[in-house]
Design a protein around this motif. Structure first.
Motif, short mmCIF file in Angstrom:
data_model
loop_
_atom_site.label_atom_id
_atom_site.label_comp_id
_atom_site.label_asym_id
_atom_site.label_seq_id
_atom_site.Cartn_x
_atom_site.Cartn_y
_atom_site.Cartn_z
N UNK A 119 0.80 -1.22 0.00
CA UNK A 119 0.00 0.00 0.00
C UNK A 119 0.84 1.28 0.00
N UNK A 130 -10.57 4.33 -9.87
CA UNK A 130 -11.21 4.81 -8.66
C UNK A 130 -10.22 4.73 -7.52
N UNK A 131 -9.69 3.55 -7.34
CA UNK A 131 -8.61 3.35 -6.38
C UNK A 131 -7.65 2.39 -7.05
N UNK B 74 -17.17 5.31 -3.74
CA UNK B 74 -17.43 5.98 -5.01
C UNK B 74 -17.79 7.43 -4.78
N UNK B 77 -14.70 9.29 -4.05
CA UNK B 77 -14.03 9.45 -5.34
C UNK B 77 -14.68 10.56 -6.16
N UNK B 82 -9.05 10.51 -3.99
CA UNK B 82 -8.84 9.08 -4.14
C UNK B 82 -9.24 8.46 -2.82
N UNK B 83 -10.14 7.53 -2.84
CA UNK B 83 -10.63 6.99 -1.57
C UNK B 83 -9.71 5.96 -0.96
N UNK B 84 -8.48 5.95 -1.40
CA UNK B 84 -7.60 4.86 -1.01
C UNK B 84 -7.45 4.69 0.49
N UNK B 85 -7.27 5.80 1.21
CA UNK B 85 -6.99 5.65 2.63
C UNK B 85 -8.18 5.06 3.37
N UNK B 87 -10.38 3.19 2.01
CA UNK B 87 -10.49 1.80 1.58
C UNK B 87 -9.51 0.95 2.36
#
Lengths: 158, 158
Positions: A119, A130-131, B74, B77, B82-85, B87
DNA sequence: CTTGACCCTCTAGCTAACTGGAAGGTTTAG
DNA sequence: CTAAACCTTCCAGTTAGCTAGAGGGTCAAG
């Protein structure tokens, strides 16, 4: 007034068993319980067999059997057989199912671990994903005969 | 007639993605898709982003996330992040969940194996049990910190 | 006779992710 | 013009195992 000695109404069955009344009624509706008739006031009567049945139900449930499967066993039992042999076969099937479930979960776990270990909050690519990380195709070769990959898109045209 | 170039109706999205039309409509209803407007005839129009979104949805689903969880991502996003964290945190939770599931299943498996290995079609006891073996209390000391036994009867009075 | 505890049936809702069908509008080919 | 293929919305059903509530009957005590 209770019709006969040793018979219980649903409330005391509930209390003794620890199950909600509604649940016992529900099992009865499904045909799992074989009540011992009713009072004149139309109250269900149970004899103490019911506790054996309830314990059996809960035990079988905890082993992963559905109420319908359990019902089958109880019907076999009520016809006079010990349903043990049938239960054995079912349990063997269940065992296999469980082993497969475990395998699937292990795959998932490996995937998740892989994702999490690699990560970083990736900076670029504003729009095309999106990710980015989560969208990686899994490339696991976990251990053994796993060729089946997790489906992105299934193959049904409807 | 399609309003603009490169836009797709639901049918061709379905064909290209392999997902049923109904499913795509369902995702749209849930707010997962962000359609690109409608035709004059009120047909949904999608641009090719939709495939990225669908792939993301399916991928996240296969990792054990619910549609509602996915929707959150979403939306993050779509607000520009970016919704990474987020997620990542979710996935870490999922990982833990999965590990617990695996543990539970291992317990079950041990139990089933125990039952099946000690199996004989027991003859006596006509009435007081349904299937003697299945009704044994599990006495496992599998490996480690397992004090929690499988419940026969829960402890709620209602 | 009334109160309260107990019981009854019936209907509906819950979760999750769809799926099926009815009834009807739109578009295009022949 | 008509038929076929496509699309729309809305309503209902699926699975499993309950759970909640309405509306009402039964029973024993005071």
């Amino acid at each position: 007034m209770l019709a006969q000695e040793g018979l219980k109404q649903i409330g005391s069955v509930a209390k003794q068993s620890g199950l909600p009344i509604k649940t016992i009624r529900y099992y009865d509706e499904l045909g799992l319980l074989k009540t011992f008739g009713r009072t004149e006031g139309n109250y269900r009567l149970f004899n103490s067999d019911v506790f054996v049945r309830l314990r059996f139900i809960k035990r079988a449930q905890s082993l992963g059997l559905s109420l319908l499967e359990i019902k089958e066993f109880l019907e076999v039992h009520d016809r006079g057989d010990l349903p043990c042999d049938r239960i054995k076969v079912k349990l063997e099937d269940k065992l296999e199912e469980i082993e497969q479930q475990i395998q699937q979960l292990q795959i998932l776990k490996q995937e998740l671990k892989g994702l999490l270990s690699g990560w970083k909050t990736i900076p670029e690519h504003p729009e095309e994903t999106i990710c980015p990380i989560i969208e990686q195709v899994p490339s696991y070769s976990v251990s053994g005969t796993l060729t089946q990959s997790i489906p992105f898109f299934s193959t049904n045209d409807a």
